[in-house]
Design a protein around this motif. Structure first.
Motif, mmCIF file in Angstrom:
data_model
loop_
_atom_site.group_PDB
_atom_site.id
_atom_site.type_symbol
_atom_site.label_atom_id
_atom_site.label_comp_id
_atom_site.label_asym_id
_atom_site.label_seq_id
_atom_site.Cartn_x
_atom_site.Cartn_y
_atom_site.Cartn_z
ATOM 1 N N ARG A 127 -4.540 -9.258 -0.509
ATOM 2 C CA ARG A 127 -3.932 -8.772 -1.760
ATOM 3 C C ARG A 127 -3.884 -7.239 -1.792
ATOM 4 O O ARG A 127 -2.949 -6.655 -2.331
ATOM 5 C CB ARG A 127 -4.684 -9.333 -2.954
ATOM 6 C CG ARG A 127 -4.394 -10.812 -3.152
ATOM 7 C CD ARG A 127 -4.904 -11.332 -4.494
ATOM 8 N NE ARG A 127 -4.471 -12.695 -4.693
ATOM 9 C CZ ARG A 127 -5.222 -13.770 -4.441
ATOM 10 N NH1 ARG A 127 -6.446 -13.621 -3.960
ATOM 11 N NH2 ARG A 127 -4.762 -14.977 -4.656
ATOM 12 N N SER A 128 -4.888 -6.577 -1.206
ATOM 13 C CA SER A 128 -4.868 -5.109 -1.133
ATOM 14 C C SER A 128 -3.703 -4.620 -0.273
ATOM 15 O O SER A 128 -3.060 -3.616 -0.595
ATOM 16 C CB SER A 128 -6.185 -4.583 -0.556
ATOM 17 O OG SER A 128 -7.250 -4.838 -1.428
ATOM 18 N N MET A 129 -3.415 -5.343 0.827
ATOM 19 C CA MET A 129 -2.268 -4.986 1.673
ATOM 20 C C MET A 129 -0.968 -5.100 0.879
ATOM 21 O O MET A 129 -0.117 -4.207 0.930
ATOM 22 C CB MET A 129 -2.183 -5.921 2.884
ATOM 23 C CG MET A 129 -3.314 -5.819 3.861
ATOM 24 S SD MET A 129 -3.070 -7.069 5.159
ATOM 25 C CE MET A 129 -4.690 -7.795 5.217
ATOM 26 N N VAL A 130 -0.844 -6.196 0.145
ATOM 27 C CA VAL A 130 0.355 -6.431 -0.664
ATOM 28 C C VAL A 130 0.492 -5.349 -1.734
ATOM 29 O O VAL A 130 1.586 -4.800 -1.940
ATOM 30 C CB VAL A 130 0.308 -7.846 -1.297
ATOM 31 C CG1 VAL A 130 1.355 -8.003 -2.380
ATOM 32 C CG2 VAL A 130 0.472 -8.911 -0.219
ATOM 33 N N GLN A 131 -0.609 -5.014 -2.402
ATOM 34 C CA GLN A 131 -0.564 -3.975 -3.438
ATOM 35 C C GLN A 131 -0.117 -2.646 -2.855
ATOM 36 O O GLN A 131 0.655 -1.921 -3.478
ATOM 37 C CB GLN A 131 -1.931 -3.828 -4.113
ATOM 38 C CG GLN A 131 -2.267 -4.976 -5.028
ATOM 39 C CD GLN A 131 -3.701 -4.921 -5.534
ATOM 40 O OE1 GLN A 131 -4.534 -4.164 -5.040
ATOM 41 N NE2 GLN A 131 -4.001 -5.757 -6.515
ATOM 42 N N ARG A 132 -0.584 -2.311 -1.657
ATOM 43 C CA ARG A 132 -0.186 -1.047 -1.017
ATOM 44 C C ARG A 132 1.319 -1.041 -0.757
ATOM 45 O O ARG A 132 2.003 -0.064 -1.025
ATOM 46 C CB ARG A 132 -0.959 -0.856 0.284
ATOM 47 C CG ARG A 132 -0.437 0.280 1.160
ATOM 48 C CD ARG A 132 -0.626 1.681 0.542
ATOM 49 N NE ARG A 132 -1.971 2.108 0.598
ATOM 50 C CZ ARG A 132 -2.531 2.761 1.614
ATOM 51 N NH1 ARG A 132 -1.827 3.089 2.650
ATOM 52 N NH2 ARG A 132 -3.791 3.097 1.556
ATOM 53 N N LYS A 134 3.657 -2.829 -2.229
ATOM 54 C CA LYS A 134 4.374 -2.782 -3.508
ATOM 55 C C LYS A 134 4.350 -1.361 -4.095
ATOM 56 O O LYS A 134 5.327 -0.914 -4.670
ATOM 57 C CB LYS A 134 3.799 -3.795 -4.497
ATOM 58 C CG LYS A 134 4.201 -5.209 -4.180
ATOM 59 C CD LYS A 134 3.727 -6.158 -5.242
ATOM 60 C CE LYS A 134 4.312 -7.538 -5.041
ATOM 61 N NZ LYS A 134 3.992 -8.433 -6.154
ATOM 62 N N ALA A 135 3.220 -0.670 -3.941
ATOM 63 C CA ALA A 135 3.139 0.706 -4.428
ATOM 64 C C ALA A 135 4.116 1.607 -3.656
ATOM 65 O O ALA A 135 4.770 2.489 -4.256
ATOM 66 C CB ALA A 135 1.721 1.242 -4.301
ATOM 67 N N LEU A 136 4.251 1.383 -2.363
ATOM 68 C CA LEU A 136 5.226 2.148 -1.567
ATOM 69 C C LEU A 136 6.638 1.855 -2.058
ATOM 70 O O LEU A 136 7.462 2.770 -2.186
ATOM 71 C CB LEU A 136 5.101 1.781 -0.078
ATOM 72 C CG LEU A 136 3.791 2.151 0.606
ATOM 73 C CD1 LEU A 136 3.720 1.545 2.001
ATOM 74 C CD2 LEU A 136 3.618 3.662 0.662
ATOM 75 N N ALA A 137 6.921 0.587 -2.342
ATOM 76 C CA ALA A 137 8.242 0.203 -2.845
ATOM 77 C C ALA A 137 8.521 0.868 -4.193
ATOM 78 O O ALA A 137 9.623 1.365 -4.436
ATOM 79 C CB ALA A 137 8.351 -1.312 -2.952
ATOM 80 N N GLU A 138 7.522 0.871 -5.075
ATOM 81 C CA GLU A 138 7.694 1.505 -6.384
ATOM 82 C C GLU A 138 7.983 3.000 -6.234
ATOM 83 O O GLU A 138 8.795 3.547 -6.960
ATOM 84 C CB GLU A 138 6.458 1.279 -7.252
ATOM 85 C CG GLU A 138 6.363 -0.125 -7.793
ATOM 86 C CD GLU A 138 5.077 -0.381 -8.575
ATOM 87 O OE1 GLU A 138 4.270 0.555 -8.767
ATOM 88 O OE2 GLU A 138 4.897 -1.538 -8.979
ATOM 89 N N ALA A 139 7.321 3.627 -5.286
ATOM 90 C CA ALA A 139 7.519 5.057 -5.065
ATOM 91 C C ALA A 139 8.931 5.371 -4.567
ATOM 92 O O ALA A 139 9.417 6.492 -4.757
ATOM 93 C CB ALA A 139 6.492 5.587 -4.056
ATOM 94 N N HIS A 140 9.590 4.393 -3.951
ATOM 95 C CA HIS A 140 10.935 4.610 -3.415
ATOM 96 C C HIS A 140 12.035 3.959 -4.254
ATOM 97 O O HIS A 140 13.188 3.956 -3.861
ATOM 98 C CB HIS A 140 11.020 4.091 -1.976
ATOM 99 C CG HIS A 140 10.215 4.912 -1.021
ATOM 100 N ND1 HIS A 140 10.575 6.181 -0.641
ATOM 101 C CD2 HIS A 140 9.035 4.647 -0.400
ATOM 102 C CE1 HIS A 140 9.654 6.651 0.196
ATOM 103 N NE2 HIS A 140 8.722 5.752 0.355
ATOM 104 N N SER A 141 11.658 3.358 -5.396
ATOM 105 C CA SER A 141 12.687 2.694 -6.202
ATOM 106 C C SER A 141 13.257 3.625 -7.258
ATOM 107 O O SER A 141 12.790 4.688 -7.495
ATOM 108 C CB SER A 141 12.134 1.427 -6.851
ATOM 109 O OG SER A 141 11.085 1.714 -7.731
#
Length: 141
Positions: A127-132, A134-141
């Motif tokens: 889940r920590s991998m997934v959160q990381r 998703k956070a990268l995706a949010e930073a680029h959206s």
């Protein structure tokens, strides 16, 4: 667009393939094989800012954006974790930030019947991998 497996492996194909195996021992072997197909990460990229906190093993995630899509390079010092990264990569690598954020990863894990077959610390690390990512995706959206 570069693909970590050389061919397109989709989440659906992983679900189908795991369904062929009768035992979790065989399923773990398949997941480990997925990890073996991932390209090696250059040791110079294994830096503190790329390490995923909350994982029992060491996990690194590097990323860049290519044609509006998030490209990932991942690695771990544990074979099973590299395999789990392969599962996650099938869902996220080469996708747009919107696609990454919209993907139902918990539903995917449920379909694989995966989380209950991992130790609690391994599940938290996943889940920590997934959160990381998703956070990268949010930073680029």
């Amino acid at each position: 667009m570069s693909n970590p497996f050389g061919t397109e492996i989709t989440p659906e194909e992983i679900v189908d393939t795991l369904g062929f195996f009768d035992s979790w021992e065989d399923r773990y072997r398949y997941i480990i094989d997925l990890g073996k197909q991932l390209p090696e990460m250059d040791d110079a990229k294994k830096t503190e800012d790329r390490i995923v906190k909350g994982c029992q093993s060491q996990v690194w995630i590097d990323h860049w954006v290519e044609d509006g899509r998030i490209m990932l390079n991942v690695d771990s010092d544990a074979h099973i974790v590299r395999g789990l990264l392969g599962v996650v990569m099938s869902a996220y690598n080469g996708k747009t930030p919107t696609e990454v954020l919209a993907f139902d990863i918990e539903g995917f894990f449920e379909e694989l019947d995966l989380i209950k077959h991992l130790s609690p610390t391994r599940g938290n690390g996943l889940r920590s991998m997934v959160q990381r990512i998703k956070a990268l995706a949010e930073a680029h959206s």
